[in-house]
Structures are given as structure tokens and as C-alpha cells.
Design an enzyme around this catalytic site. Sequence first.
Site, PDB file in Angstrom:
ATOM      1  N   LYS A 216       0.568  -1.305  -0.189  1.00 38.23           N
ATOM      2  CA  LYS A 216      -0.090   0.108  -0.172  1.00 38.23           C
ATOM      3  C   LYS A 216       0.968   1.228   0.023  1.00 38.23           C
ATOM      4  O   LYS A 216       2.378   1.513   0.671  1.00 38.23           O
ATOM      5  CB  LYS A 216      -0.597   0.141   0.764  1.00 38.23           C
ATOM      6  CG  LYS A 216      -1.944  -0.409   0.607  1.00 38.23           C
ATOM      7  CD  LYS A 216      -3.695  -0.916   1.705  1.00 38.23           C
ATOM      8  CE  LYS A 216      -4.478  -1.846   1.274  1.00 38.23           C
ATOM      9  NZ  LYS A 216      -5.151  -2.734   2.214  1.00 38.23           N
ATOM     10  N   ARG A 256      -2.970 -10.593   4.204  1.00 38.58           N
ATOM     11  CA  ARG A 256      -4.152 -10.433   2.969  1.00 38.58           C
ATOM     12  C   ARG A 256      -2.661 -10.145   2.161  1.00 38.58           C
ATOM     13  O   ARG A 256      -2.040  -8.434   2.653  1.00 38.58           O
ATOM     14  CB  ARG A 256      -4.843  -9.587   2.968  1.00 38.58           C
ATOM     15  CG  ARG A 256      -5.427  -9.663   1.404  1.00 38.58           C
ATOM     16  CD  ARG A 256      -6.811  -8.668   1.309  1.00 38.58           C
ATOM     17  NE  ARG A 256      -7.363  -8.120   0.215  1.00 38.58           N
ATOM     18  CZ  ARG A 256      -6.490  -7.459  -0.643  1.00 38.58           C
ATOM     19  NH1 ARG A 256      -5.600  -6.613  -0.716  1.00 38.58           N
ATOM     20  NH2 ARG A 256      -7.094  -7.720  -2.211  1.00 38.58           N
TER      21      ARG A 256
END
Length: 296
Positions: A216, A256
Site C-alpha cells: 500500500k 492479505r
Amino acid sequence: MTDLVRAPGPVVMGVLNVTPDSFSDGGRYADLDAAVGHGVRLRDAGAHLVDIGGESTRPGAERIDAATEIDRVLPVIRELTAAGVVVSIDTSRARVAEAALAAGAAVVNDVSGGLADPDMARVVRDARCPWVLMHWRGHSRAMRDLAVYTDVVADVRAELTQRIDAALAAGVAADRLVVDPGLGFAKTAAHNWELSARLPELLDLGYPLLFGASRKSYLGRLLAAPDGTPRPTAQREAATVATSVLAIAAGAWGIRVHDVRATVDALAVWTATGGPRLARPPHEQVASRDHEQEMQ
Ligand code: PMM
């Protein structure tokens, strides 16, 4: 059979986006063979679950309609489940979740925590499948403006509690629920770091917690070049592994990630140095794929 939600060790969810525009893997797995091949590779690398998404949730992304989302994910779900891969469907639409479950998906990963579609709770309740409730405040286009908190951890905790209460009130069993702080969703980099540092306050909710930091942008910003250019997504892997292992060491249920092998290797090191043993991948745990029996 071993229940995924109550798995004794860290659960690794591998990311498979069949979208043209996701921030990290967008466009790479739009072709069916490529998507299925990658899903099998993720499983073989140690993913307990392969998370299939047909709609990009990156900030600013345009929405697609449900039929397009279904067309993208269904063939991949069918082929992967036929190959024995345990699949979660990354969607906030009840219609898509229902079609995905019918095609063999075992878990619903809902980035809206049930907020985006009032019918989602019914679908999950009837399927009696695990439901990941991610913290969310609005669709991608509105996300940046919604990143305003008094105390991000207390606020996320309170809003997740509301989502849990709504799920329970709709008849979803408590032991089907997994929570997720939703890193990057209506969160600034500072919010993401604060949530990571204070994970125990979210674990205190008493539900398994999924942590999704993989590649991210806040990691890219942390690792920015001296001129401020963020580190490109493909070069955020070491930071992803570090954040993932720290989350698991803090007590998270699962992570994840895009690069499953790197994370599984790091978790093996953590296990060897005293962390709880890794849960065996479901294809070793499960003799036959029968969701009615296996996922309840
Ligand atoms: N992040 C993305 C998509 N789905 N689901 C959960 N539960 N948690 C997350 O943090 C999350 C998610 C972001 O997009 P990506 O699929 O491109 O990684």
C-alpha cells in the site's frame, strides 16, 4: 475439519485481482488462464485462501456494474475451486457474493463491512460462510475526504463494533466474523501507522483480525527516495513482509498479501523462533471441498 476462522496459526490470504486497474496487480490477471495460473501459484506458495476481486477499490477508482464484476470473477472462481483452491470473494455487493458462493467461493471478503449493500448480511447468513468485515467509510471516490478521525483507533474500533452488531442482528453467527482495520481505506499514512501500532486495541474486540498492508501507498511513502518520490509498488515487498509479520506477532489472525512466498517464509522464521505453528494450508487439511461441512 479445521475451521478457517478458528485456524490455530496465521492465515495467509493471497491477492488475485482480475481487474484492469487495481493499484498493484491491475491488468496482469485479466486473462482467465493467467488468473487461474496465478491463483494456483499463490496456493502452492502457501496461501490458505486466494482472494479474488473484480472491482478495483483503490482511491479514486470508478465503479463498475455488478454484471461486469460477476463476469470477471466467476470463471476464475470456478476453475480455481475445481483445482482445489480455497477462494474468497472480494466484493461489497450481495449479488456478486451470492454468485461467487454458488460458484464455489468459501469466504466473503467485504471491504465495506456490510455497509455498501444491505442485502449482504442475508447472503452471508444463508451461506453460513466466514465474512470479513473491513472498516470502511465510503466508496473509492469519496475515500480521501472521509479520512477524518478524533482518535483513529478508537473510531475504527467503534465503527467496527457497529458492523459486528449489525451482522449479529441480521442472524450471522459470531464465529463466522473476521474484522479488518481497512488500511488505506479513508486512512492517511499516519492513520495506518497508528492502527498498526495499536493493534491490540482492535484485537480486544474478540474477533479474528485480518491485516492488509500489502504494497500500500503508505509503505511507498515510508520508503520514498530523497526527492520524495514514493517507492514503486513492486519494490515494497520487504516492508510488506515486515508489517505483516509484526501484525501476526501482535496477534492478528491473518494477513492479505500479494507475494505469498515471501510472507510464508518470514512467518516460518517467526514460527521457528517461538511463534505459534503455522496452520497447514487448507488443501492439506481438507480431504474434499464441501463448504457446507467445512466452513461452518
Ligand atoms: N485491501 C484492498 C482490497 N481488499 N480486503 C481486505 N479485507 N483488507 C484490505 O486491506 C484490502 C481488501 C486493496 O486493494 P488490493 O486488492 O489492490 O490490494
